[in-house]
Design an enzyme around this catalytic site. Structure first.
Site, short mmCIF file in Angstrom:
data_model
loop_
_atom_site.label_atom_id
_atom_site.label_comp_id
_atom_site.label_asym_id
_atom_site.label_seq_id
_atom_site.Cartn_x
_atom_site.Cartn_y
_atom_site.Cartn_z
N CYS A 289 0.83 -1.20 0.00
CA CYS A 289 0.00 0.00 0.00
C CYS A 289 0.87 1.25 0.00
O CYS A 289 1.06 1.90 1.03
CB CYS A 289 -0.95 0.02 1.18
SG CYS A 289 -2.19 1.33 1.02
N CYS B 154 -6.23 2.43 -3.88
CA CYS B 154 -5.56 2.99 -2.71
C CYS B 154 -6.46 4.08 -2.13
O CYS B 154 -6.53 5.19 -2.67
CB CYS B 154 -4.21 3.58 -3.11
SG CYS B 154 -3.25 4.16 -1.69
#
Length: 457
Positions: free
Chosen positions: A207, A386
């Site tokens: 991430c 994201c």
């Protein structure tokens, strides 16, 4: 309100599914032990993280849906971990929005009776004989292998970091582990003045937006509590820009400028001197610079697991090379080997959202190869997401596919997703954690398709 409506809607949809979800009853303990002791499985899944649990269940249900059900225990899942973690939740913990205990559950409680749990880790692979060896020396054979081992966080790669993290008064923290994510909030809440530095390493990162998610939350907390004028916020990143996708990078950079957050690009953290509150960064020209800090949030470098380095199914770096569309191993001799998630070499961001798109594709292709000997029409387009927290009550939802091409789910309803919105914030804070535990790890969540398994033909 948006999150509650979404949760109610999805709960109703999930309740109407005819898919049978089985949990492990205490009376099945003896059977589970017997199944786990088998020396061969039709499908062996290595790793019980987000990818492993999701795809193991989906494979079982896919055979069932085709009228060719597997027996309970035909799918084995190999993982010695005591707990399973919802890692995206650690940002919420660091922002003071969740308790870290909400982000973990005992792994055994998440493995249903139709899966055989082998509580060991893999030591080595023998793809030519379709078998693996566990850390105890046990050999387990398979007809199909799915690798979902994730990656490892290399804390020791930054001298001084582990010592600083262990010191409760160092001002150094990280959202990238269960043990340290609550220290992030402690440090943010306690800081009254000084310099708050947030780092991002060059290279692979789970991430990749998370380092600045927590930065934006800290910035907003400082502002809301009247500390904005006494605390400077700086972003030091080993990357050349704010984000890998230009559309979102440009928007984030503009946000940075508007908020007065300074940035140093291609500055990679290489050591921490907590005794003197100094961080050393290596620049693109290989020179270094020492920077004073009061608060230091570190996103550590990451890489493939040690067990993967030198493994015959891995590439030179230690990643599992798979066809980026089918998720099947690129070596034709290993045609019964598949991989998804962080351990693969797929050229996309390593996120839980990516797994939701990868798992049904891998499942369909594995089923097709077993059933017909041929790959199916299922193709993974590189989708990942994201959810970029930009403050309390606001989130920029980045969604994109291969080559950094935006693939936005909600733009037709809300417009450009570079605009931070409250509805997106509640997806991250409330809906995604709920759907993760209620559906994703059970194999009944398919990303953009929700609870409906996508059709590929």
């Amino acid at each position: 309100m948006a999150a509650q409506v979404a949760c109610n809607h999805m709960s109703a949809m999930l309740a109407t599914r005819t898919l049978i979800r089985r949990s492990v009853p205490s009376s099945a303990a003896r059977w589970a032990s017997t199944a786990a002791s088998r020396d061969k499985f039709k499908v062996l899944v290595i790793g019980a993280g987000s990818g492993g649990l999701s795809v193991a269940n989906q494979i079982y249900y896919r055979f069932e849906a085709a009228g060719k059900p597997l027996n309970e225990g035909d799918i084995g899942i190999l993982d010695a971990a005591e707990y399973h973690y919802y890692q995206p939740g650690w940002t919420l913990v660091g922002a003071g929005l969740k308790q870290k205990t909400d982000t973990r559950r005992p792994l055994a409680s998440l493995i249903p009776s139709h899966l055989a749990h082998i509580p060991e880790n893999v030591k080595s692979f023998s793809p030519t004989s379709s078998s693996v060896t566990t850390t105890s020396g046990r050999t387990i054979a398979y007809e199909s292998l799915v690798v979902a081992t994730g990656l490892q966080t290399n804390w020791s790669a930054i001298p001084g970091l582990q010592k600083a993290l262990a010191d409760p008064s160092s001002g150094v923290s990280s959202i990238y582990s269960y043990d340290t994510c609550d220290k992030v909030w402690h440090d943010i809440d306690a800081l009254r003045s000084g310099k708050a530095i947030f780092t991002q390493p060059a290279g692979v990162l789970k991430c990749a937006g998370a380092p600045q998610k927590i930065m934006w939350m800290a910035w907003d907390q400082f502002r809301k509590t009247g500390r904005g004028d006494t605390i400077s916020v700086d972003f030091y990143t080993g990357m050349p820009s704010m984000f890998s996708v230009k559309k979102y990078s440009d928007a984030l950079n503009q946000l940075r400028i508007e908020r007065g957050v300074s940035a140093e690009f291609q500055h990679n953290l290489v050591s921490v001197d907590s005794a003197n509150a100094k961080a050393t960064f290596k620049k693109a020209d290989s020179t270094t610079v020492d920077v004073d800090y009061t608060l230091l949030h570190v996103s550590p470098p990451m890489g493939p697991l040690e067990a993967m380095k030198g493994a015959p199914i891995a590439d030179a770096a230690g990643w599992i090379p798979v066809d980026k569309y089918t998720l099947r191993h690129t070596n034709p001799e290993f045609g019964n080997v598949w991989a998804l998630g962080d351990c693969s070499n797929l050229p996309t961001s390593k996120t839980a959202a990516a797994v939701t798109a990868q798992a049904p594709v891998l499942t369909e292709n594995l089923f097709s190869v077993v059933d017909t000997g041929k790959i199916s029409e299922a193709k993974y387009d590189g989708y990942t997401s994201c959810p970029l927290l930009t403050g309390y009550g606001q989130l920029m939802l980045a969604e994109f596919k291969y080559d950094g091409v935006p693939k936005e789910t909600f733009s037709r309803f809300f417009g450009d997703q570079t605009t931070p919105r409250l509805a997106f914030y509640h997806l991250k804070k409330d809906f995604f954690p709920w759907i993760y535990w209620q559906s994703m790890v059970k194999g009944t969540w398919f990303g953009a398709s929700g609870p409906i398994r996508p059709k590929f033909h």
